[in-house]
Design a protein around this motif. Structure first.
Motif, PDB file in Angstrom:
ATOM      1  N   GLY A 311       0.480  -1.497  -0.139  1.00  0.00           N
ATOM      2  CA  GLY A 311       0.319   0.195   0.176  1.00  0.00           C
ATOM      3  C   GLY A 311       0.816   1.525  -0.301  1.00  0.00           C
ATOM      4  N   ARG A 312       2.381   1.228   0.552  1.00  0.00           N
ATOM      5  CA  ARG A 312       3.158   1.957   0.365  1.00  0.00           C
ATOM      6  C   ARG A 312       3.352   2.658  -1.827  1.00  0.00           C
ATOM      7  N   ILE A 313       3.939   1.657  -2.136  1.00  0.00           N
ATOM      8  CA  ILE A 313       3.894   1.769  -3.570  1.00  0.00           C
ATOM      9  C   ILE A 313       2.742   1.504  -4.174  1.00  0.00           C
ATOM     10  N   PHE A 314       1.924   0.774  -3.954  1.00  0.00           N
ATOM     11  CA  PHE A 314       0.933   1.306  -4.842  1.00  0.00           C
ATOM     12  C   PHE A 314      -0.213   2.222  -3.552  1.00  0.00           C
ATOM     13  N   PRO A 315      -1.965   2.538  -4.364  1.00  0.00           N
ATOM     14  CA  PRO A 315      -2.466   3.138  -3.966  1.00  0.00           C
ATOM     15  C   PRO A 315      -3.559   2.944  -2.785  1.00  0.00           C
ATOM     16  N   GLU A 316      -2.966   1.795  -3.566  1.00  0.00           N
ATOM     17  CA  GLU A 316      -4.057   0.963  -2.258  1.00  0.00           C
ATOM     18  C   GLU A 316      -3.471  -0.758  -1.889  1.00  0.00           C
ATOM     19  N   ASP A 317      -3.947  -1.256  -0.766  1.00  0.00           N
ATOM     20  CA  ASP A 317      -2.992  -2.262  -0.482  1.00  0.00           C
ATOM     21  C   ASP A 317      -3.585  -3.535  -1.257  1.00  0.00           C
ATOM     22  N   GLU A 318      -3.509  -5.172  -1.235  1.00  0.00           N
ATOM     23  CA  GLU A 318      -3.202  -6.487  -2.403  1.00  0.00           C
ATOM     24  C   GLU A 318      -4.857  -5.778  -2.958  1.00  0.00           C
ATOM     25  N   HIS A 319      -5.485  -7.111  -1.547  1.00  0.00           N
ATOM     26  CA  HIS A 319      -7.131  -6.425  -1.341  1.00  0.00           C
ATOM     27  C   HIS A 319      -7.017  -7.661  -2.528  1.00  0.00           C
ATOM     28  N   ASN A 320      -5.859  -9.408  -2.540  1.00  0.00           N
ATOM     29  CA  ASN A 320      -6.137 -10.472  -2.787  1.00  0.00           C
ATOM     30  C   ASN A 320      -5.091 -11.386  -1.881  1.00  0.00           C
ATOM     31  N   ILE A 321      -5.803 -12.529  -1.376  1.00  0.00           N
ATOM     32  CA  ILE A 321      -5.200 -13.157  -0.597  1.00  0.00           C
ATOM     33  C   ILE A 321      -3.471 -13.580  -0.683  1.00  0.00           C
ATOM     34  N   TRP A 322      -3.681 -14.075  -2.433  1.00  0.00           N
ATOM     35  CA  TRP A 322      -3.034 -14.689  -2.995  1.00  0.00           C
ATOM     36  C   TRP A 322      -1.162 -13.559  -2.872  1.00  0.00           C
ATOM     37  N   LEU A 323      -1.597 -12.712  -3.825  1.00  0.00           N
ATOM     38  CA  LEU A 323      -0.905 -11.366  -3.843  1.00  0.00           C
ATOM     39  C   LEU A 323      -0.502 -11.093  -2.609  1.00  0.00           C
ATOM     40  N   LYS A 324      -1.314 -11.210  -1.372  1.00  0.00           N
ATOM     41  CA  LYS A 324      -0.612 -10.981   0.224  1.00  0.00           C
ATOM     42  C   LYS A 324       0.098 -11.976   0.721  1.00  0.00           C
ATOM     43  N   SER A 325       0.173 -13.051  -0.077  1.00  0.00           N
ATOM     44  CA  SER A 325       0.722 -14.207   0.666  1.00  0.00           C
ATOM     45  C   SER A 325       2.085 -13.893   0.451  1.00  0.00           C
ATOM     46  N   LEU A 326       2.683 -13.847  -1.550  1.00  0.00           N
ATOM     47  CA  LEU A 326       3.809 -13.292  -2.256  1.00  0.00           C
ATOM     48  C   LEU A 326       3.698 -11.859  -1.422  1.00  0.00           C
TER      49      LEU A 326
END
Length: 410
Positions: A311-326
């Motif tokens: 969320g610091r690199i992009f406007p918002e957080d991942e909103h995807n558990i698979w991407l969040k895991s990565l």
């Protein structure tokens, strides 16, 4: 139908009283999971002490539950390694990993206490229903500003009950709704009206959360429950009962939602939220664009980028558990998480239709787990307390089945 072997224990009044007390404390912990307005919530404070005391005083992790512990530990090792990728480690990022470890332990805890005494499943679900009804009512009353200060139970004109986010509030209500539906379909008709009232309250609360993930989860899980019950119960009389009661529940929910849509504010927000692709989904650096860029970034950063950094690199957080895991746990965490989900789903499916005392609870938990895995593609379920509860229930029921099969062989 195979009879479940009764592994009777010598009756000891004092020991029985102690077991009852600690079971109620455990259920109270489940109840508190519905009230997370601020963090650390009462749930964390109770569960930290409870988990420590249970394991300190002899709660064992069997060979069946051990893989759950191992995969969750590997998952969190990935989170610890991802921390090393940060130039500056903030307190909130350390706390994020600490909460991940804590929630992992709660899943193992629930699995172990259910394996020890499957009778605790009824208490767990009763506590969950009680919490869901209360927090659901708070969300409904808050949405309609029924009393001064009621807006504390809403966010962005969406009901969120005693939670911090409508997107967690809505999914939390789904498992209790399924439990009431199962009881309505399997129980006596005289008890159905009370259950229908509970279902209507929870359904309206899910609707007023205006969470598309919660709506999708609710629809998938209710249809899946009816489908699985039709597979399990093969008598025409029971199938007719399921059909009639299901239609009655659908009609009642449609009528309730029709009444809710008479309010201009409800109708306007409903029309907005029912658009398939919102601006923050398909716009520049919207949800789907962030997903693509995030997966590309994962190829360059195998250990992840650290918790709360996306969320610091992009406007918002991942909103995807698979991407969040990565991103937060690296490839180590991602592989362990995918493995855990596949293992859990396959184990639950294997035991889903076996006639056991814990079968209704397994059915509800397994369906809700599958639903959460599906909605995890559009929302981050990483720190959802009830998700780890569902995970523990499925593994606890699997361990209880293993004990039952071992008893049959002896």
């Amino acid at each position: 139908m195979s009879a479940v072997v009764n592994q009777a224990r010598p009756f000891n009044p004092q020991a029985a009283a102690v077991q009852l007390m600690i079971s109620w404390i455990m259920a109270f912990g489940v109840f508190l999971s519905g009230f997370v307005i601020s963090e650390p919530a009462p749930y964390e404070l109770l569960m930290v002490g409870q988990v420590a005391l249970w394991f300190l005083f002899g709660l064992k992790i069997s060979r069946v539950v051990a893989p759950l512990l191992a995969m969750l530990l590997i998952f969190n090792v990935g989170g610890l390694l991802a921390l090393t990728m940060l130039r500056t480690i903030l307190t909130e990022q350390v706390l994020y990993v600490a909460v991940s470890i804590f929630l992992a332990l709660t899943a193992v805890f629930y699995a172990a206490v259910i394996e020890d005494r499957p009778q605790r499943l009824k208490l767990i679900f009763q506590a969950w229903v009680a919490a869901a009804i209360i927090t659901g009512m708070l969300g409904i009353l808050g949405y309609f500003h029924a009393f001064p200060g009621a807006e504390v139970f809403t966010r962005y004109d969406r009901a969120m009950g005693a939670f911090q986010d409508p997107n967690v509030f809505g999914p939390f209500l789904v498992a209790p709704t399924l439990y009431l539906m199962h009881g309505m379909l399997k129980g006596r008709l005289l008890e159905s009206p009370l259950r229908i009232v509970g279902i209507l309250i929870l359904s309206l609360a899910v609707f007023l959360s205006f969470s598309r993930a919660a709506w999708g989860l609710f629809l998938f899980c209710t249809v899946a429950l009816v489908f699985v019950m039709l597979l399990k119960e093969r008598t025409n009389a029971f199938r007719l009962k399921i059909l009639v009661l299901s239609l009655a529940a659908v009609v009642a929910m449609v009528l309730a939602l029709s009444v809710a849509l008479q309010f201009e504010k409800v109708q306007a927000l409903f029309e907005t939220r029912t658009q398939l692709v919102q601006e923050y989904d398909g716009g520049h650096l919207g949800r789907f664009a962030r997903h693509r860029l995030g997966f590309e970034l994962a190829m360059e950063r195998p250990l992840g980028i650290g918790p709360m950094m996306f969320g610091r690199i992009f406007p918002e957080d991942e909103h995807n558990i698979w991407l969040k895991s990565l991103m937060a746990y690296g490839w180590i965490g991602f592989v362990s998480y995918v493995t855990l989900m596949i293992w859990t789903v396959s184990m639950g499916f294997r035991y889903l239709l076996r006639e056991r005392p814990w079968q209704p609870y397994l059915m509800v938990a397994w369906i809700v787990l599958v639903g959460h895995i599906l909605v995890g593609t559009v929302i981050d379920t990483d720190h959802w307390r009830h998700f780890y509860l569902v995970l523990g229930i499925v593994w606890g029921c699997g361990a209880a089945e293993w004990r039952h099969q071992r008893a049959l062989r002896n």
